[in-house]
Motif scaffolding. Structure first.
Motif, PDB file in Angstrom:
ATOM      1  N   ILE A  62     -53.567  83.282 -26.218  1.00  0.00           N
ATOM      2  CA  ILE A  62     -53.367  82.379 -27.441  1.00  0.00           C
ATOM      3  C   ILE A  62     -54.074  83.349 -28.472  1.00  0.00           C
ATOM      4  O   ILE A  62     -55.264  83.512 -28.357  1.00  0.00           O
ATOM      5  CB  ILE A  62     -54.089  81.175 -27.123  1.00  0.00           C
TER       6      ILE A  62
ATOM      7  N   ALA B  15     -56.865  77.190 -29.545  1.00  0.00           N
ATOM      8  CA  ALA B  15     -56.633  76.365 -28.547  1.00  0.00           C
ATOM      9  C   ALA B  15     -56.894  74.925 -28.961  1.00  0.00           C
ATOM     10  O   ALA B  15     -56.212  74.048 -28.799  1.00  0.00           O
ATOM     11  CB  ALA B  15     -57.025  76.711 -27.425  1.00  0.00           C
TER      12      ALA B  15
ATOM     13  N   ALA C 151     -58.908  78.900 -22.386  1.00  0.00           N
ATOM     14  CA  ALA C 151     -58.458  78.121 -23.596  1.00  0.00           C
ATOM     15  C   ALA C 151     -57.133  77.494 -23.240  1.00  0.00           C
ATOM     16  O   ALA C 151     -56.846  76.372 -23.783  1.00  0.00           O
ATOM     17  CB  ALA C 151     -58.482  78.936 -24.757  1.00  0.00           C
ATOM     18  N   ALA C 152     -56.237  78.207 -22.438  1.00  0.00           N
ATOM     19  CA  ALA C 152     -54.782  77.519 -22.328  1.00  0.00           C
ATOM     20  C   ALA C 152     -55.068  76.298 -21.342  1.00  0.00           C
ATOM     21  O   ALA C 152     -54.294  75.513 -21.619  1.00  0.00           O
ATOM     22  CB  ALA C 152     -54.091  78.561 -21.526  1.00  0.00           C
TER      23      ALA C 152
ATOM     24  N   VAL D  35     -55.426  73.274 -24.039  1.00  0.00           N
ATOM     25  CA  VAL D  35     -54.223  73.009 -24.491  1.00  0.00           C
ATOM     26  C   VAL D  35     -53.499  72.124 -23.626  1.00  0.00           C
ATOM     27  O   VAL D  35     -52.979  71.251 -23.916  1.00  0.00           O
ATOM     28  CB  VAL D  35     -53.324  74.243 -25.094  1.00  0.00           C
TER      29      VAL D  35
ATOM     30  N   GLY E  59     -55.082  82.304 -21.691  1.00  0.00           N
ATOM     31  CA  GLY E  59     -56.174  81.854 -22.550  1.00  0.00           C
ATOM     32  C   GLY E  59     -56.336  82.516 -23.663  1.00  0.00           C
ATOM     33  O   GLY E  59     -55.238  83.249 -24.080  1.00  0.00           O
TER      34      GLY E  59
ATOM     35  N   TYR F 167     -54.261  71.960 -29.382  1.00  0.00           N
ATOM     36  CA  TYR F 167     -54.721  70.584 -28.538  1.00  0.00           C
ATOM     37  C   TYR F 167     -54.622  69.387 -29.466  1.00  0.00           C
ATOM     38  O   TYR F 167     -53.960  68.374 -29.167  1.00  0.00           O
ATOM     39  CB  TYR F 167     -56.035  70.715 -27.895  1.00  0.00           C
TER      40      TYR F 167
ATOM     41  N   SER G 221     -50.237  81.076 -19.701  1.00  0.00           N
ATOM     42  CA  SER G 221     -50.895  81.959 -20.616  1.00  0.00           C
ATOM     43  C   SER G 221     -52.512  81.760 -19.981  1.00  0.00           C
ATOM     44  O   SER G 221     -52.883  80.997 -19.150  1.00  0.00           O
ATOM     45  CB  SER G 221     -51.513  80.975 -22.016  1.00  0.00           C
TER      46      SER G 221
END
Length: 274
Positions: free
Chosen positions: A23, A63, A88-89, A92, A57, A67, A55
């Motif tokens: 991301i 992210a 981080a994915a 989301v 992240g 989100y 992903s």
């Protein structure tokens, strides 16, 4: 800039979003260009959307924006994790009204990290920022899973990897892809539910019966016969010295007629022998 997302439409015209790769891979800490471009494409149409995630992240701030965009989107958002939603994915993924995982998919959560340079004060500030970023991520996980703050914080600190079943168990996902279709085709599913209801009293009866047998075994060990177990409660047995003490009868609840529990009788006898 290379985009990490791709919009598609199926034959019915429904929109599908594929998030693939890191991301915000071309930016460093808070570049707003990519989230802005993402918002423009998200809001150019309406209707329910499906978001596929594959992903590892990336940028935590990008992210966070994605989100929030998905949570604010007026249509229904269904998230499907086909391979991996890590770091981080995974944040989301928590934006989905319904989150589904492939049986082979993985979800990973961990503490945020950064690169810092400078003096000791700069290092302390970096630590403070990381702590606050972790809190913001915990907010997203708590909203989805309903787990406690301490539980999620611990899972993050331990870098927790979850397969589909574990993610569903902990509340990070709502279901496993393809399982719903399989269960719908199962003609025995409804019958199994009825059988479970019927078996509950049977399991309780078996448990009480076992308790009764265990209690009787204790009394037998203490020298009390079970010869008249099925006779009336006032039936007696003659002892060698001529005495006729009443024969204890064990009920289905595991107690004698006077309410005594054979286990406690044995316990008292053992205490006397000490």
């Amino acid at each position: 800039m290379k985009k990490f997302w791709n919009w598609l439409r199926n034959s019915e015209g429904e929109r599908t979003l594929r998030l693939e790769g890191p991301i915000d891979e071309d930016s460093v800490w808070g570049d707003e260009i990519t989230p802005k471009a993402f918002r423009a494409e998200l809001e150019e149409d309406t209707g329910d959307i499906t978001v596929w995630i594959c992903s590892p992240g990336g940028n935590v701030f990008a992210a966070a924006e994605i989100y929030t965009m998905l949570r604010e989107y007026p249509g229904t958002v269904t998230v499907k994790i086909d391979s991996i939603a890590a770091s981080a994915a995974s944040v989301v993924a928590m934006a989905g009204d319904r989150v589904l995982m492939s049986p082979t998919g993985m979800l990973m959560i961990h503490d945020p990290s950064t690169i810092a340079m400078g003096n000791s004060e700069d290092m302390r500030k970096a630590i403070d920022v990381l702590n606050e970023v972790k809190e913001s991520i915990i907010n997203a996980y708590m909203a989805k899973t309903k787990l406690s703050h301490a539980r999620i914080a611990n899972l993050m600190s331990n870098e927790t990897w979850m397969n589909a079943k574990k993610a569903v168990e902990l509340g990070f996902a709502d279901g496993i892809l393809f399982e719903d279709a399989d269960s719908d085709d199962d003609p025995d599913e409804e019958e199994d539910t009825d059988e479970d209801d019927d078996e509950k009293p049977l399991r309780m009866e078996a448990q009480l019966y076992s308790t009764r047998r265990m209690g009787q075994a204790i009394l037998n060990r203490l020298g009390v016969s079970d010869q008249v177990q099925q006779k009336p409660a006032d039936t007696t047995l003659e002892k060698p010295d001529g005495g006729v003490p009443p024969q204890p009868t064990i009920g289905m609840d595991g107690t004698t007629e006077d309410g005594s529990v054979p286990y406690l009788i044995l316990q008292k006898q053992l205490e006397c022998l000490r």
